[in-house]
Design an enzyme around this catalytic site. Structure first.
Site, PDB file in Angstrom:
ATOM      1  N   HIS A   1       2.919   5.379  -1.972  1.00  0.00           N
ATOM      2  CA  HIS A   1       2.592   4.962  -1.034  1.00  0.00           C
ATOM      3  C   HIS A   1       0.690   3.351  -1.232  1.00  0.00           C
ATOM      4  O   HIS A   1       1.213   2.512  -1.382  1.00  0.00           O
ATOM      5  CB  HIS A   1       1.805   4.744   0.314  1.00  0.00           C
ATOM      6  CG  HIS A   1       3.495   5.389   1.056  1.00  0.00           C
ATOM      7  ND1 HIS A   1       3.956   6.402   2.389  1.00  0.00           N
ATOM      8  CD2 HIS A   1       5.219   4.495   0.880  1.00  0.00           C
ATOM      9  CE1 HIS A   1       5.464   6.531   1.806  1.00  0.00           C
ATOM     10  NE2 HIS A   1       5.885   5.254   1.184  1.00  0.00           N
TER      11      HIS A   1
ATOM     12  N   ASP B   1       9.835   3.443   5.587  1.00  0.00           N
ATOM     13  CA  ASP B   1       9.206   4.014   6.596  1.00  0.00           C
ATOM     14  C   ASP B   1       8.057   3.532   6.822  1.00  0.00           C
ATOM     15  O   ASP B   1       7.235   4.605   8.001  1.00  0.00           O
ATOM     16  CB  ASP B   1       9.193   5.498   5.549  1.00  0.00           C
ATOM     17  CG  ASP B   1       9.082   5.405   4.421  1.00  0.00           C
ATOM     18  OD1 ASP B   1       7.232   4.629   3.954  1.00  0.00           O
ATOM     19  OD2 ASP B   1       9.105   4.838   2.983  1.00  0.00           O
TER      20      ASP B   1
ATOM     21  N   GLU C   1      13.858  -5.035   5.820  1.00  0.00           N
ATOM     22  CA  GLU C   1      14.641  -3.314   4.864  1.00  0.00           C
ATOM     23  C   GLU C   1      15.927  -3.167   5.582  1.00  0.00           C
ATOM     24  O   GLU C   1      16.336  -4.254   6.812  1.00  0.00           O
ATOM     25  CB  GLU C   1      14.387  -2.460   5.947  1.00  0.00           C
ATOM     26  CG  GLU C   1      14.449  -1.581   6.560  1.00  0.00           C
ATOM     27  CD  GLU C   1      15.526  -0.452   5.551  1.00  0.00           C
ATOM     28  OE1 GLU C   1      16.258   0.207   4.984  1.00  0.00           O
ATOM     29  OE2 GLU C   1      14.385  -0.348   4.499  1.00  0.00           O
TER      30      GLU C   1
ATOM     31  N   ASP D   1      19.439  -8.310   4.197  1.00  0.00           N
ATOM     32  CA  ASP D   1      19.855  -7.536   2.487  1.00  0.00           C
ATOM     33  C   ASP D   1      18.774  -8.484   2.318  1.00  0.00           C
ATOM     34  O   ASP D   1      18.464  -9.472   1.837  1.00  0.00           O
ATOM     35  CB  ASP D   1      21.737  -8.182   2.367  1.00  0.00           C
ATOM     36  CG  ASP D   1      21.413  -7.208   0.931  1.00  0.00           C
ATOM     37  OD1 ASP D   1      20.035  -7.644   0.101  1.00  0.00           O
ATOM     38  OD2 ASP D   1      22.474  -7.590   0.730  1.00  0.00           O
ATOM     39  N   GLY D   2      17.865  -7.850   1.443  1.00  0.00           N
ATOM     40  CA  GLY D   2      16.472  -8.230   0.476  1.00  0.00           C
ATOM     41  C   GLY D   2      16.693  -9.178  -0.161  1.00  0.00           C
ATOM     42  O   GLY D   2      15.716 -10.515  -0.643  1.00  0.00           O
TER      43      GLY D   2
ATOM     44  N   ASP E   1       9.789  -1.642  -3.172  1.00  0.00           N
ATOM     45  CA  ASP E   1       9.859  -0.622  -2.004  1.00  0.00           C
ATOM     46  C   ASP E   1      11.111  -0.155  -2.161  1.00  0.00           C
ATOM     47  O   ASP E   1      11.896   0.309  -1.193  1.00  0.00           O
ATOM     48  CB  ASP E   1       8.848   0.393  -0.994  1.00  0.00           C
ATOM     49  CG  ASP E   1       8.903   0.991  -0.770  1.00  0.00           C
ATOM     50  OD1 ASP E   1       9.461   2.183  -1.334  1.00  0.00           O
ATOM     51  OD2 ASP E   1       8.651   1.595  -0.039  1.00  0.00           O
ATOM     52  N   SER E   2      12.309   0.486  -3.522  1.00  0.00           N
ATOM     53  CA  SER E   2      13.599   0.678  -2.934  1.00  0.00           C
ATOM     54  C   SER E   2      13.335   1.810  -2.843  1.00  0.00           C
ATOM     55  O   SER E   2      13.331   2.751  -3.793  1.00  0.00           O
ATOM     56  CB  SER E   2      14.370  -0.287  -4.401  1.00  0.00           C
ATOM     57  OG  SER E   2      13.905  -0.108  -5.439  1.00  0.00           O
TER      58      SER E   2
ATOM     59  N   ASP F   1      16.717   4.286  -5.815  1.00  0.00           N
ATOM     60  CA  ASP F   1      17.121   3.770  -7.227  1.00  0.00           C
ATOM     61  C   ASP F   1      17.930   3.017  -7.065  1.00  0.00           C
ATOM     62  O   ASP F   1      18.709   3.045  -6.157  1.00  0.00           O
ATOM     63  CB  ASP F   1      17.331   5.878  -7.615  1.00  0.00           C
ATOM     64  CG  ASP F   1      16.563   6.331  -8.054  1.00  0.00           C
ATOM     65  OD1 ASP F   1      15.136   5.954  -8.770  1.00  0.00           O
ATOM     66  OD2 ASP F   1      15.921   7.149  -6.488  1.00  0.00           O
TER      67      ASP F   1
ATOM     68  N   PRO G   1      23.265   0.892  -1.661  1.00  0.00           N
ATOM     69  CA  PRO G   1      22.661  -0.688  -1.500  1.00  0.00           C
ATOM     70  C   PRO G   1      21.180  -1.105  -1.474  1.00  0.00           C
ATOM     71  O   PRO G   1      20.974  -2.110  -2.413  1.00  0.00           O
ATOM     72  CB  PRO G   1      21.919  -0.446   0.126  1.00  0.00           C
ATOM     73  CG  PRO G   1      21.601   1.050   0.664  1.00  0.00           C
ATOM     74  CD  PRO G   1      22.962   2.163  -0.722  1.00  0.00           C
TER      75      PRO G   1
END
Length: 284
Positions: free
Chosen positions: A62, A86, A106, A138-139, A156-157, A159, A163
């Site tokens: 982070h 998170d 998110e 959806d980003g 910050d996805s 892998d 989604p």
């Protein structure tokens, strides 16, 4: 009976973590999510069989996702975080006094709700900060359609499975390029180069088509098993990743020299020094 939870990300490599206590284990609208206690890593969250965070080492990822681009930019007022439910990257972004607005996009509301309940020490109130805007979407769709423009976009996805797969495409990166202000910076989570080299090479290859400067930097998070984690880097301003540690240190002092556990000005500069096998991936 003992329960062990297996990470299934890699084809020829498996890691199991002992689940001393399972706090949540269910399918959300988008992915399989489990939260459990582990004696070595603390409280752990996995999505679709992949470790996302642990309370023992979350600060590494982070801090490096947020502070490297924001101290490089130095004047990032509008920041977009894609993923990051998170709240850890959001927490670190909001430590920067120049950050006037942080938008968290998110796809899975359940991640935010469960992390608020089970990981309050990760977000530390960041969701409720007046500068925070939470968008459940959806980003890829949000970035493609938004009229907002950002100084920094931090992806910050997960892998590239489930989604998160669409967040590694040329179309998504093209939308990010459109949504950045002039001189802005894009940073992405790009996996472990030792085990996922083609993923990093492909993303940086797309960056090179879209931006004047494309590269990567590294950090080591113990619960991301398999070596250093790579962060993709893209900007039209090549000077952003060429700041001296002295310049970064002055910016850090001006920001209040807030406490960090991993990041520091010297490490910021050193993170861009890549081993040859990783440099070959991003320069080919």
């Amino acid at each position: 009976m003992e329960r062990w939870v297996e990470e299934t990300l890699h084809n020829g490599f498996r890691v199991r973590l002992k689940a001393d206590e399972v706090l949540f284990d269910s399918q959300t609208d988008h992915q399989q999510l489990i939260i459990f206690e582990n004696g070595d890593f603390g409280r752990v969250m996995m999505l679709d069989g992949v470790v996302q965070l642990s309370t023992r080492d979350e600060f590494v990822y982070h801090e490096m996702m947020a502070h490297v681009p924001l101290f490089a930019h130095a004047e990032a007022k509008d920041v977009l975080i894609v993923g990051g439910g998170d709240g850890g990257v959001l927490r670190e972004v909001l430590r920067h006094p120049d950050a006037e607005r942080a938008t968290l996009c998110e796809i899975d509301r359940s991640v935010i709700d469960l992390c608020r309940a089970h990981f309050p020490e990760i977000s530390q109130g960041a969701y409720d900060d007046a500068r925070t805007r939470i968008v459940i979407a959806d980003g890829t769709k949000f970035v493609a359609e938004t009229d907002d423009r950002f100084d920094a976009i931090l992806v910050d996805s997960t892998d590239p499975i489930g989604p998160g797969a669409v967040l590694f495409t040329e179309a998504f990166y093209t939308s990010c390029r459109r949504a950045l202000k002039p001189g802005g910076v894009l940073v992405t989570q790009n996996g472990l180069p030792f085990l996922q080299g083609p993923e990093l090479a492909e993303s940086v290859g797309y960056f090179r088509k879209l931006f004047k400067d494309a590269f990567a930097y590294l950090a080591t998070t113990p619960s991301y098993f398999g070596g250093s984690m790579s962060y993709g880097w893209a900007s039209d301003d090549a000077t952003l990743r060429q700041q001296t540690s002295g310049t970064i240190a002055r910016r850090y002092e001006a920001a209040g020299a807030f406490p960090t556990r991993y990041w520091n000005p010297d490490l910021q500069v050193a993170a861009f020094a890549l081993p040859n096998y990783i440099r070959d991936l991003v320069e080919k």
